[in-house]
Design an enzyme around this catalytic site. Structure first.
Site, PDB file in Angstrom:
ATOM      1  N   GLY A 134      70.571  99.754  60.114  1.00 51.30           N
ATOM      2  CA  GLY A 134      71.091 100.104  61.245  1.00 51.30           C
ATOM      3  C   GLY A 134      72.646 100.092  61.426  1.00 51.30           C
ATOM      4  O   GLY A 134      73.293 100.220  60.193  1.00 51.30           O
ATOM      5  N   SER A 135      73.021  99.736  62.295  1.00 49.30           N
ATOM      6  CA  SER A 135      74.504  99.698  62.542  1.00 49.30           C
ATOM      7  C   SER A 135      75.196  98.498  61.806  1.00 49.30           C
ATOM      8  O   SER A 135      74.638  97.392  61.832  1.00 49.30           O
ATOM      9  CB  SER A 135      75.099  99.643  64.180  1.00 49.30           C
ATOM     10  OG  SER A 135      74.612  98.514  64.750  1.00 49.30           O
ATOM     11  N   THR A 136      76.620  98.601  61.520  1.00 51.00           N
ATOM     12  CA  THR A 136      77.178  97.475  60.784  1.00 51.00           C
ATOM     13  C   THR A 136      77.143  96.267  61.852  1.00 51.00           C
ATOM     14  O   THR A 136      77.218  95.177  61.506  1.00 51.00           O
ATOM     15  CB  THR A 136      78.672  97.956  60.310  1.00 51.00           C
ATOM     16  OG1 THR A 136      78.457  99.120  59.616  1.00 51.00           O
ATOM     17  CG2 THR A 136      79.470  97.030  59.800  1.00 51.00           C
ATOM     18  N   GLU A 137      77.738  96.862  63.037  1.00 46.01           N
ATOM     19  CA  GLU A 137      77.549  95.773  64.105  1.00 46.01           C
ATOM     20  C   GLU A 137      76.525  95.058  64.312  1.00 46.01           C
ATOM     21  O   GLU A 137      76.735  93.486  64.356  1.00 46.01           O
ATOM     22  CB  GLU A 137      77.931  96.640  65.553  1.00 46.01           C
ATOM     23  CG  GLU A 137      78.255  95.787  66.680  1.00 46.01           C
ATOM     24  CD  GLU A 137      77.986  96.605  68.099  1.00 46.01           C
ATOM     25  OE1 GLU A 137      77.828  97.725  67.977  1.00 46.01           O
ATOM     26  OE2 GLU A 137      78.060  95.883  68.894  1.00 46.01           O
ATOM     27  N   GLY A 192      74.461  94.698  61.823  1.00 48.51           N
ATOM     28  CA  GLY A 192      74.219  93.772  60.451  1.00 48.51           C
ATOM     29  C   GLY A 192      75.024  92.721  60.331  1.00 48.51           C
ATOM     30  O   GLY A 192      74.694  91.741  59.968  1.00 48.51           O
ATOM     31  N   CYS A 251      72.988 108.145  57.997  1.00 53.07           N
ATOM     32  CA  CYS A 251      73.909 107.040  57.656  1.00 53.07           C
ATOM     33  C   CYS A 251      75.128 107.521  56.518  1.00 53.07           C
ATOM     34  O   CYS A 251      75.988 106.937  56.630  1.00 53.07           O
ATOM     35  CB  CYS A 251      73.358 105.535  57.251  1.00 53.07           C
ATOM     36  SG  CYS A 251      72.107 105.978  56.058  1.00 53.07           S
ATOM     37  N   GLU A 257      82.467 105.741  62.777  1.00 55.43           N
ATOM     38  CA  GLU A 257      81.018 106.307  62.395  1.00 55.43           C
ATOM     39  C   GLU A 257      80.487 107.370  63.822  1.00 55.43           C
ATOM     40  O   GLU A 257      80.435 106.235  64.505  1.00 55.43           O
ATOM     41  CB  GLU A 257      79.992 105.513  61.907  1.00 55.43           C
ATOM     42  CG  GLU A 257      78.447 106.251  61.458  1.00 55.43           C
ATOM     43  CD  GLU A 257      77.457 105.210  60.964  1.00 55.43           C
ATOM     44  OE1 GLU A 257      77.509 104.261  61.615  1.00 55.43           O
ATOM     45  OE2 GLU A 257      76.933 105.498  60.128  1.00 55.43           O
TER      46      GLU A 257
HETATM   47  P1  NDP Z   1      71.218  99.540  65.860  1.00 59.46           P
HETATM   48  O1  NDP Z   1      71.971  98.843  64.720  1.00 59.46           O
HETATM   49  O2  NDP Z   1      71.566  98.740  67.133  1.00 59.46           O
HETATM   50  O3  NDP Z   1      69.639  99.442  65.696  1.00 59.46           O
HETATM   51  C1  NDP Z   1      69.026  99.426  64.446  1.00 59.46           C
HETATM   52  C2  NDP Z   1      67.592  98.482  64.834  1.00 59.46           C
HETATM   53  O4  NDP Z   1      67.815  97.162  65.014  1.00 59.46           O
HETATM   54  C3  NDP Z   1      67.007  98.770  66.034  1.00 59.46           C
HETATM   55  O5  NDP Z   1      65.591  98.716  65.723  1.00 59.46           O
HETATM   56  C4  NDP Z   1      67.322  98.027  67.130  1.00 59.46           C
HETATM   57  O6  NDP Z   1      66.316  97.652  68.136  1.00 59.46           O
HETATM   58  C5  NDP Z   1      67.583  96.737  66.236  1.00 59.46           C
HETATM   59  N1  NDP Z   1      68.384  95.762  66.792  1.00 59.46           N
HETATM   60  C6  NDP Z   1      69.213  95.898  67.868  1.00 59.46           C
HETATM   61  N2  NDP Z   1      69.783  94.660  68.089  1.00 59.46           N
HETATM   62  C7  NDP Z   1      69.560  93.667  67.100  1.00 59.46           C
HETATM   63  C8  NDP Z   1      69.561  92.318  67.063  1.00 59.46           C
HETATM   64  N3  NDP Z   1      70.473  91.629  67.753  1.00 59.46           N
HETATM   65  N4  NDP Z   1      68.888  91.913  66.251  1.00 59.46           N
HETATM   66  C9  NDP Z   1      67.869  92.178  65.530  1.00 59.46           C
HETATM   67  N5  NDP Z   1      67.558  93.633  65.637  1.00 59.46           N
HETATM   68  C10 NDP Z   1      68.307  94.277  66.560  1.00 59.46           C
HETATM   69  O7  NDP Z   1      71.572 100.852  66.183  1.00 59.46           O
HETATM   70  P2  NDP Z   1      71.465 101.721  67.382  1.00 59.46           P
HETATM   71  O8  NDP Z   1      70.076 102.273  67.353  1.00 59.46           O
HETATM   72  O9  NDP Z   1      71.797 100.991  68.799  1.00 59.46           O
HETATM   73  O10 NDP Z   1      72.601 102.709  67.114  1.00 59.46           O
HETATM   74  C11 NDP Z   1      73.984 102.327  67.441  1.00 59.46           C
HETATM   75  C12 NDP Z   1      74.761 102.976  66.414  1.00 59.46           C
HETATM   76  O11 NDP Z   1      74.504 102.602  65.140  1.00 59.46           O
HETATM   77  C13 NDP Z   1      74.582 104.567  66.112  1.00 59.46           C
HETATM   78  O12 NDP Z   1      75.455 105.127  67.023  1.00 59.46           O
HETATM   79  C14 NDP Z   1      75.080 104.785  64.904  1.00 59.46           C
HETATM   80  O13 NDP Z   1      76.730 104.872  64.841  1.00 59.46           O
HETATM   81  C15 NDP Z   1      74.765 103.463  63.931  1.00 59.46           C
HETATM   82  N6  NDP Z   1      73.522 103.605  63.256  1.00 59.46           N
HETATM   83  C16 NDP Z   1      73.448 103.457  62.070  1.00 59.46           C
HETATM   84  C17 NDP Z   1      72.431 103.710  61.282  1.00 59.46           C
HETATM   85  C18 NDP Z   1      72.433 103.595  59.804  1.00 59.46           C
HETATM   86  O14 NDP Z   1      71.500 104.110  58.957  1.00 59.46           O
HETATM   87  N7  NDP Z   1      73.566 103.335  59.155  1.00 59.46           N
HETATM   88  C19 NDP Z   1      71.026 103.955  61.827  1.00 59.46           C
HETATM   89  C20 NDP Z   1      71.141 103.589  63.391  1.00 59.46           C
HETATM   90  C21 NDP Z   1      72.144 103.812  64.081  1.00 59.46           C
HETATM   91  P3  NDP Z   1      66.696  98.960  69.293  1.00 59.46           P
HETATM   92  O15 NDP Z   1      65.842 100.171  68.830  1.00 59.46           O
HETATM   93  O16 NDP Z   1      65.788  98.306  70.438  1.00 59.46           O
HETATM   94  O17 NDP Z   1      67.946  99.057  69.560  1.00 59.46           O
END
Ligand code: NDP
Length: 792
Positions: A243-246, A248, A299, A396
């Protein structure tokens, strides 16, 4: 009626919609509502959230919103299922994975349609890319399950694995997570992304039908808080996140000091580099696959187009012509190139970033056709006149937005490519194999595609470094994320405790010793510490043996600078590095007696044990001299005409905080593999017994080691390790010490998401099985996969 000749000219074609009937019937069979899949059964949903089709804005289904109680139940089910699953023979687990792969294939049409409807990506992609790759992952990992006990001898399952995945490749990310976890003998609790849970629900049915034992795979739906509950759960042994670096970074901090193993696949801002001899028509198709594939919500999307100046204008003209011809529309239409953006919030984010880019002065271009007005659609977008520091070039966007920049020389292209905090992937386009293979290793990214882009396969590792995370998914390298060292037999598990025996006091009539306070060792020289403070080093009996300087933040900074300046070490040949390690061993052996008595005086372990430590240290140096030219990469067997070369690369600058108990062996067991693999190091030696390390300066000075490859800073181990972990120019930190120190290092490492190897495990450094080998070499290297297709 149009003639064939006319059609050939216009290339017009009508819609070719895939039916959604089967998928809707499947949802209806579940009455449009899904609970969680826990312990082999569906829960009854209480509070729910909606899954929405982003192309139509219609609600597809309702899903249970996971609470901490749900997560507790899922973790308990996974824990309960673990012993039996782990105890199954590798062959039996292989059969289960094989059955899942078959199940995915049998239901491939349903899965493809469902994925398109839930995510908005085109059916062409789900049908031809996502779902076949999902099946391929389970087949491939059925193979690893079968081979586990021979290919991963001495290793075992980690336990209960918590997995959290994003919405951009819902089923594929699930497969990347679940297949290696099961192959390794782990049980799983996975949370699908809130936007795209439906194919995971269909997958639950597939594992159910396949007869997977209850509790081996558990799926809990929900939002970020549900994910956080998995991350924080005390009975989870590993977290794998994409998922997002934030997020992560939040997870890195939340798991610090917990002992949970962690792998993170985060964001990227990947360069797509075009040299002036590239085949520009192929480049254009490459760009389409790089940034408009899955609407750029990838990603590793090639989102920064870096073009050599001489061909930039021509390429941009060709791209615009191609963009005019791209088709965007209903994801279920088999003739569209692009479908919908996953959700309104993501669409809004793309719009905002595009607006900010225009406000910054970049030039935006979109094709003349317009998008459907209903649903979440965004057109392919091209930016020129982009400054390398602009928001468009750095952030990104996760949408179909390409930013173009130009360069003059290959050297400049590398600098521009690496001008990002991320390090996930890159594409290199040139007809010169010499140039391509010269550039690929210079780019800081885990995957490099030559004259191609977005190639994936279960047999090749995928993953990045820097702010793109750590760990690999796929191939042998991915399997290491799901196994851990099996406990040693009891007799060898614990190192013999150092038995303090008072050192003899100096005779009453002896002359007072000449004050000889060692310095630090930085950039190949003995350097006075920044502060004037020293630390008294005493024997177990309380006799002062000497003083060691108290290094501080500034000394660490100097050492990091020296380590950076010495990075040419990474380009030395393995043979060269081996020669120097042997030479260090030779010089240490000349002074073996002196080191043994120093160790004995500091630790009181006795003459025999101290001698043994010195001998083991010499042997360890030989081990890594031996490995320096033998830790080969691999050529993965991927289904393309070409090769995927898995290269072991040095990580760069590694900070190493050593085990306190073995003043010499504990240090060399870590420094030698790091240096053998081409890294440069900043070493914090044993805090109570640092004098073996300070004596070692003399050995290093006489061994032809280039300045800055090994820097040694004595002092407060935990304080100095924290400074190293916070430092943005340190690429990895190893820490062997107390649990509090592990936590501090892991927390601080989140600043630039550096790789850490931090542990409070007791390790018997004298035991060759525990104290040396591939585990250390893996920690000292990154694997970069370079894909090189061939043929005309
Ligand atoms: P997130 O990183 O927020 O979400 C990825 C997963 O983590 C989802 O299942 C999410 O749940 C879950 N999650 C969110 N917050 C937490 C937490 N605190 N602890 C544990 N798990 C959590 O990505 P987003 O979907 O919000 O996308 C936001 C941005 O991230 C995008 O605009 C993009 O730039 C980037 N992104 C990058 C990806 C990659 O593969 N590099 C993939 C997806 C997004 P939930 O679905 O409910 O939010």
């Amino acid at each position: 009626m149009a003639t064939v000749a006319e059609i050939f000219k216009t290339m017009e074609y009508g819609p070719a919609p895939e039916s959604d009937k089967e998928a809707l019937a499947w949802i209806a069979k579940h009455e449009g509502t899904f609970g969680h899949y826990i312990g082999g059964a569906w829960t009854r949903p209480a509070k729910t959230f909606d899954a929405i089709n982003p192309a139509t804005s219609k609600v597809l289904a309702r899903l249970a919103d996971g609470t901490t109680d749900d997560v507790d139940a899922a973790v308990a089910a996974a824990r309960k299922a673990l012993p039996a699953w782990k105890a199954l023979s590798p062959h039996a687990r292989a059969r289960h994975l094989y059955a899942i792969a078959r199940g995915v294939q049998k239901h491939s049409r349903l899965l493809a349609v469902l994925e398109s409807m839930d995510n908005g990506k085109s059916i062409r992609e789900t049908r031809d890319i996502d779902v076949p790759l999902v099946a391929r992952h389970f087949y491939h990992h059925a193979g690893w399950a079968q081979l586990l006990d021979t290919e991963f001898a001495g290793y075992e399952a980690i336990g209960v694995v918590g997995q959290i995945i994003p919405w951009n490749f819902p089923l594929l990310m699930l497969a990347w997570k679940i297949a290696p976890a099961l192959a390794g003998g782990n049980t799983v609790v996975l949370k699908p992304a809130e936007f795209t849970p439906l194919t995971a629900m269909a997958f639950a049915e597939i594992v159910h039908e396949a007869g997977l034992p209850p509790g081996v795979v558990n799926l809990v739906n929900g939002h970020g808080e549900t994910g956080a509950a998995i991350v924080d759960h005390p009975d989870v042994d590993k977290i794998a996140f994409t998922g997002s670096t934030e997020v992560g970074r939040i997870i890195r901090k939340a798991t610090a000091g917990s002992g949970k193993k962690l792998s993170l696949e985060l964001g990227g801002k990947s360069p797509f580099i075009v040299y002036d001899d590239a085949d520009l028509d192929s480049v254009v198709e490459g760009v389409v696959d790089a940034i408009w594939f899955n609407q750029g919500q990838v990603c590793c999307a090639g989102s920064r187009l870096l073009v050599q100046e001489g061909v930039a204008e021509r390429l941009v003209a060709k791209l615009r012509a191609r963009m005019e011809k791209l088709r965007l529309g209903s994801p279920l239409d088999k003739a569209v190139d692009m479908g919908a953006i996953v959700a309104p919030v993501q669409l809004e984010r793309i719009r905002e970033l595009v607006q900010q880019g225009m406000d910054e002065g970049a030039t935006m271009w979109q094709p003349s056709w317009s998008c459907p007005t209903e649903g979440c659609f965004y057109p392919p977008t091209l930016f020129t006149d982009v400054q390398p520091a602009s928001i468009l070039a750095q952030v990104e966007i996760f949408g179909p937005v390409l930013v173009t920049m130009t360069f003059r020389t290959p050297e400049e292209s590398v600098a521009l490519a690496n001008n990002t905090p991320y390090g996930l992937a890159a594409s290199v386009w040139t007809e010169s194999i010499n140039l391509a293979l010269d550039i690929a290793p210079k780019i800081k990214a885990g995957v490099v595609w030559v004259n191609s882009t977005n190639l994936f396969d279960a047999a090749a590792g995928f993953g990045g470094y820097r702010e793109s995370g750590f760990g690999r998914e796929g191939g042998r390298e991915g399997m290491w994320e799901y196994v851990k060292r099996a406990p040693r037999p009891a007799s060898r598990a614990k190192p013999p405790a150092a038995r303090p025996t008072p050192a003899p006091r100096p005779a009453a009539d002896a002359l007072p010793p000449i004050d000889r306070t060692p310095k630090l060792f930085i950039a190949g020289k003995q350097a006075r510490p920044d502060g004037a403070y020293t630390r008294r080093i005493v024997s177990p009996g309380g006799v002062q043996l000497g003083e060691a300087p108290e290094g501080n933040r500034k000394d660490i900074r100097n050492a990091v600078e020296a380590a950076h300046a010495a990075k040419g070490w990474g380009r030395a040949t393995g043979h060269n590095r081996a020669q120097i390690l042997y030479y260090i061993a030779e010089n240490l052996s000349v002074r073996a007696d002196e080191f043994a008595s120093r160790i004995n005086a500091m630790t009181g372990c006795g003459a025999k044990a101290s001698r043994q430590e010195v001998e083991a240290s010499i042997s360890r140096l030989f081990t890594y001299g031996a490995w320096a030219d033998k830790y080969d990469g691999a050529v993965h067997s991927v289904p393309i005409r070409g090769v995927a070369i898995a290269m072991n690369e040095p990580i760069g600058v590694i900070g190493i905080a050593c085990d306190d108990r073995y003043p010499l062996l504990g240090m060399l067991s870590l420094v030698a593999p790091a240096v053998a693999m081409g890294n440069t190091t900043i070493v914090i030696p044993s805090q109570p017994h640092p004098l073996a390390a300070t004596d070692f300066y003399g050995v290093l000075e006489t061994s032809d080691l280039p300045a800055g490859v090994i820097n040694i800073v004595t002092g407060d181990k935990d304080a100095l390790a924290k400074v190293l972990a916070e430092h943005d120019d340190v690429e990895a930190v190893w820490y062997f010490g107390a649990r509090d120190g592990v936590k501090a290092v892991e927390l601080a490492s989140a600043s630039n998401m550096k790789r850490t190897w931090a542990t409070w495990d007791d390790r018997d450094w004298l035991d060759r099985d525990a104290g040396e080998g591939r585990e250390f070499l893996r920690a000292a290297t990154h694997i970069k996969n370079i894909w090189v297709p061939y043929g005309e």
